[in-house]
Write a protein that holds these residues in place. Structure first.
Motif, PDB file in Angstrom:
ATOM      1  N   LEU A   1      56.189  24.890  37.509  1.00  0.00           N
ATOM      2  CA  LEU A   1      55.246  25.752  38.239  1.00  0.00           C
ATOM      3  C   LEU A   1      54.269  26.440  37.294  1.00  0.00           C
ATOM      4  CD1 LEU A   1      57.634  27.389  40.872  1.00  0.00           C
ATOM      5  CD2 LEU A   1      55.918  25.614  41.264  1.00  0.00           C
ATOM      6  N   LYS A   2      54.773  26.902  36.141  1.00  0.00           N
ATOM      7  CA  LYS A   2      53.903  27.579  35.182  1.00  0.00           C
ATOM      8  C   LYS A   2      52.847  26.625  34.629  1.00  0.00           C
ATOM      9  CE  LYS A   2      53.997  30.333  30.946  1.00  0.00           C
ATOM     10  NZ  LYS A   2      54.857  30.923  29.888  1.00  0.00           N
ATOM     11  N   THR A   3      53.255  25.403  34.321  1.00  0.00           N
ATOM     12  CA  THR A   3      52.308  24.418  33.782  1.00  0.00           C
ATOM     13  C   THR A   3      51.297  24.009  34.835  1.00  0.00           C
ATOM     14  OG1 THR A   3      54.037  23.592  32.308  1.00  0.00           O
ATOM     15  CG2 THR A   3      52.113  22.194  32.629  1.00  0.00           C
ATOM     16  N   PHE A   4      51.779  23.768  36.059  1.00  0.00           N
ATOM     17  CA  PHE A   4      50.858  23.381  37.124  1.00  0.00           C
ATOM     18  C   PHE A   4      49.894  24.526  37.453  1.00  0.00           C
ATOM     19  CE2 PHE A   4      49.715  22.792  41.638  1.00  0.00           C
ATOM     20  CZ  PHE A   4      49.138  21.534  41.549  1.00  0.00           C
ATOM     21  N   GLY A   5      50.345  25.759  37.266  1.00  0.00           N
ATOM     22  CA  GLY A   5      49.488  26.912  37.527  1.00  0.00           C
ATOM     23  C   GLY A   5      48.249  26.948  36.658  1.00  0.00           C
ATOM     24  N   THR A   6      48.321  26.326  35.463  1.00  0.00           N
ATOM     25  CA  THR A   6      47.145  26.283  34.591  1.00  0.00           C
ATOM     26  C   THR A   6      46.067  25.347  35.129  1.00  0.00           C
ATOM     27  OG1 THR A   6      48.057  24.494  33.222  1.00  0.00           O
ATOM     28  CG2 THR A   6      48.596  26.751  32.583  1.00  0.00           C
TER      29      THR A   6
ATOM     30  N   ARG B   1      32.107  37.707  24.067  1.00  0.00           N
ATOM     31  CA  ARG B   1      32.608  38.922  23.432  1.00  0.00           C
ATOM     32  C   ARG B   1      34.057  38.802  22.965  1.00  0.00           C
ATOM     33  NH1 ARG B   1      30.179  43.862  24.633  1.00  0.00           N
ATOM     34  NH2 ARG B   1      31.908  44.717  23.377  1.00  0.00           N
ATOM     35  N   GLU B   2      34.829  37.900  23.554  1.00  0.00           N
ATOM     36  CA  GLU B   2      36.256  37.821  23.252  1.00  0.00           C
ATOM     37  C   GLU B   2      36.551  36.612  22.359  1.00  0.00           C
ATOM     38  OE1 GLU B   2      39.838  38.709  22.659  1.00  0.00           O
ATOM     39  OE2 GLU B   2      38.673  40.040  23.956  1.00  0.00           O
ATOM     40  N   PRO B   3      36.860  36.826  21.068  1.00  0.00           N
ATOM     41  CA  PRO B   3      37.117  35.697  20.155  1.00  0.00           C
ATOM     42  C   PRO B   3      38.286  34.820  20.583  1.00  0.00           C
ATOM     43  CG  PRO B   3      36.765  37.728  18.919  1.00  0.00           C
ATOM     44  CD  PRO B   3      36.885  38.122  20.361  1.00  0.00           C
ATOM     45  N   SER B   4      39.284  35.393  21.264  1.00  0.00           N
ATOM     46  CA  SER B   4      40.444  34.594  21.676  1.00  0.00           C
ATOM     47  C   SER B   4      40.088  33.558  22.734  1.00  0.00           C
ATOM     48  CB  SER B   4      41.547  35.514  22.206  1.00  0.00           C
ATOM     49  OG  SER B   4      41.126  36.191  23.380  1.00  0.00           O
ATOM     50  N   LEU B   5      38.922  33.709  23.346  1.00  0.00           N
ATOM     51  CA  LEU B   5      38.484  32.754  24.367  1.00  0.00           C
ATOM     52  C   LEU B   5      37.580  31.668  23.799  1.00  0.00           C
ATOM     53  CD1 LEU B   5      37.681  35.185  27.334  1.00  0.00           C
ATOM     54  CD2 LEU B   5      39.828  34.033  26.790  1.00  0.00           C
ATOM     55  N   HIS B   6      37.395  31.652  22.503  1.00  0.00           N
ATOM     56  CA  HIS B   6      36.541  30.644  21.881  1.00  0.00           C
ATOM     57  C   HIS B   6      37.335  29.355  21.670  1.00  0.00           C
ATOM     58  CE1 HIS B   6      33.676  33.936  20.124  1.00  0.00           C
ATOM     59  NE2 HIS B   6      33.719  33.918  21.439  1.00  0.00           N
ATOM     60  N   GLY B   7      37.537  28.643  22.774  1.00  0.00           N
ATOM     61  CA  GLY B   7      38.277  27.391  22.748  1.00  0.00           C
ATOM     62  C   GLY B   7      37.652  26.387  23.695  1.00  0.00           C
TER      63      GLY B   7
ATOM     64  N   LEU C   1      38.316  41.279  31.749  1.00  0.00           N
ATOM     65  CA  LEU C   1      37.429  41.918  32.708  1.00  0.00           C
ATOM     66  C   LEU C   1      37.951  43.301  33.084  1.00  0.00           C
ATOM     67  CD1 LEU C   1      34.897  41.489  34.428  1.00  0.00           C
ATOM     68  CD2 LEU C   1      36.354  40.516  36.205  1.00  0.00           C
ATOM     69  N   LEU C   2      39.249  43.403  33.320  1.00  0.00           N
ATOM     70  CA  LEU C   2      39.843  44.701  33.614  1.00  0.00           C
ATOM     71  C   LEU C   2      39.696  45.676  32.442  1.00  0.00           C
ATOM     72  CD1 LEU C   2      43.118  43.573  35.431  1.00  0.00           C
ATOM     73  CD2 LEU C   2      41.101  44.638  36.470  1.00  0.00           C
ATOM     74  N   GLN C   3      39.808  45.149  31.243  1.00  0.00           N
ATOM     75  CA  GLN C   3      39.662  45.999  30.058  1.00  0.00           C
ATOM     76  C   GLN C   3      38.227  46.523  29.933  1.00  0.00           C
ATOM     77  OE1 GLN C   3      40.785  44.032  26.431  1.00  0.00           O
ATOM     78  NE2 GLN C   3      40.108  45.711  25.135  1.00  0.00           N
ATOM     79  N   VAL C   4      37.261  45.676  30.250  1.00  0.00           N
ATOM     80  CA  VAL C   4      35.865  46.102  30.180  1.00  0.00           C
ATOM     81  C   VAL C   4      35.599  47.227  31.166  1.00  0.00           C
ATOM     82  CG1 VAL C   4      33.478  45.392  30.676  1.00  0.00           C
ATOM     83  CG2 VAL C   4      34.959  43.925  29.295  1.00  0.00           C
TER      84      VAL C   4
ATOM     85  N   LEU D   1      39.519  35.222  38.887  1.00  0.00           N
ATOM     86  CA  LEU D   1      40.768  35.680  39.491  1.00  0.00           C
ATOM     87  C   LEU D   1      41.976  34.915  38.978  1.00  0.00           C
ATOM     88  CD1 LEU D   1      39.644  36.152  43.223  1.00  0.00           C
ATOM     89  CD2 LEU D   1      39.947  37.910  41.474  1.00  0.00           C
ATOM     90  N   ARG D   2      41.784  33.618  38.680  1.00  0.00           N
ATOM     91  CA  ARG D   2      42.922  32.776  38.353  1.00  0.00           C
ATOM     92  C   ARG D   2      43.211  32.680  36.855  1.00  0.00           C
ATOM     93  NH1 ARG D   2      46.915  31.481  41.306  1.00  0.00           N
ATOM     94  NH2 ARG D   2      47.251  29.900  39.701  1.00  0.00           N
ATOM     95  N   THR D   3      42.217  32.914  36.003  1.00  0.00           N
ATOM     96  CA  THR D   3      42.426  32.769  34.562  1.00  0.00           C
ATOM     97  C   THR D   3      42.873  34.102  33.982  1.00  0.00           C
ATOM     98  OG1 THR D   3      40.686  31.095  34.518  1.00  0.00           O
ATOM     99  CG2 THR D   3      41.400  31.987  32.406  1.00  0.00           C
ATOM    100  N   LYS D   4      44.072  34.121  33.450  1.00  0.00           N
ATOM    101  CA  LYS D   4      44.674  35.375  32.995  1.00  0.00           C
ATOM    102  C   LYS D   4      43.855  36.037  31.903  1.00  0.00           C
ATOM    103  CE  LYS D   4      48.987  37.211  31.061  1.00  0.00           C
ATOM    104  NZ  LYS D   4      50.353  36.868  30.588  1.00  0.00           N
TER     105      LYS D   4
END
Length: 332
Positions: free
Chosen positions: A255-260, A71-77, A323-326, A314-317
């Motif tokens: 930390l931000k890069t490793f968080g991915t 449903r989310e085009p921004s996730l088409h990667g 999910l919260l928006q839905v 939980l971990r993927t922003k």
């Protein structure tokens, strides 16, 4: 002199194929009997409660991942395409075993036809190997994104993702194909009772009244070559990733890069720890209680499909936000 071994082999083959008719243990040579969890039959109904919850979470979580990505085009990667492949694989693995397990626990439906047993065996092992291959592909995705970010869009194009997906599917399908064929060729003249809740390769071939060293050796070869090779590729990828992270100028950037990578590392741990421990315990833990071995096998089969969507949800922003928006829109 040279013809004697061949004749003996023919006689042995004929004996094994005919011997089930002279054995009282075999009530129906066209079926196997799954015991569920031997020794804990009285508690099957209670044991079914957590297993049913695990299955419900696995199905709901993985379908949610597929729904949100679609449903989310921004996730088409590439990363989310691999995540969808992982979700489909988890659904097949859990659905291959859980419904039959619950039918044993709730309705005492223990019989399974030999053809269905071999089919279940193939699907369970095939998609387990496929799951490992997808995690390797996701490690490659993280490697390109962190070590070569400027070439990410040109390296992992849709056609490359499709080719990687096909390679993962073909590898798992081909390397698992000998399992049902090896299991089918052995004569089963002693018993048709499988002390487990699903038709695992080793659990089935142990019932054969023949030398099953080929099946055992191939199972160990598949375990150490495929899983071992996949783990090596993942380790090499993360060595390069960590080198790239440590070259970043600030601690926050590191930390931000490793968080991915945290979600992927958690998914790897959820799969490989039971994936490596369970088969080894099944093969070498002869002095352990049988119900303990079966429960360990259930962890290997059932926990990763439940854990993976929870981890990525939980971990993927992007997924968490969508999910919260839905749910917010539903409340409105």
């Amino acid at each position: 002199m040279q013809e004697t071994p061949l004749c003996l082999r023919v006689v042995n083959f004929l004996f094994y194929t005919m011997s089930d008719s002279n054995t009282t243990d075999f009530t129906n040579s066209s079926t196997f009997i799954l015991l569920g969890i031997p020794g804990l039959e009285a508690a099957h109904v209670w044991i079914s409660i957590p297993f049913c919850a695990i299955y419900a979470i696995a199905v709901f979580g993985n379908f949610t991942i597929l729904f949100i990505v679609k449903r989310e085009p921004s996730l088409h990667g590439p990363m989310f395409y691999f995540l969808c492949m992982l979700a489909v694989t988890d659904l097949v693995i859990s659905t291959s075993t859980l419904p039959k397990m619950l039918s044993i626990f709730w309705f005492n439906l223990r019989e399974i036809r030999v053809s269905a047993c071999l089919t279940q065996m193939y699907f369970v092992h095939c998609f387990s190997v496929m799951e490992s291959g997808i995690l390797v592909a996701m490690a490659f995705d993280r490697y390109v994104a962190i070590c070569n970010p400027l070439t990410y869009s040109t390296t992992l194009t849709n056609s490359v993702v499709v080719k990687i997906g096909l390679a993962v599917v073909l590898r798992s399908g081909i390397i698992t194909l000998p399992y049902p064929f090896l299991a089918k060729q052995w004569p089963y003249c002693r018993t048709n009772i499988i002390p487990n809740f699903y038709c695992g390769h080793i659990a089935v071939v142990k019932l054969a009244c023949a030398d099953i060293h080929i099946s055992t050796y191939y199972g160990l070869f598949q375990l150490f070559s495929v899983i071992g090779m996949d783990v090596c590729f993942i380790v090499i990828s993360y060595i390069q990733i960590l080198r790239a992270i440590f070259r970043l100028p600030t601690k926050d950037a590191r930390l931000k890069t490793f968080g991915t990578c945290i979600s992927h590392l958690c998914a790897i741990s959820a799969l490989y720890i039971p994936n490596l421990v369970s088969p080894l315990i099944q093969r070498f833990g002869h002095n352990l209680p049988l119900h303990f071995l079966v429960l360990i096998a259930s962890v290997y089969q059932l926990v990763p499909p439940m854990v993976h969507p929870v981890i990525y949800g939980l971990r993927t922003k992007q997924i968490r936000g969508r999910l919260l928006q839905v749910f917010t829109n539903k409340e409105i």
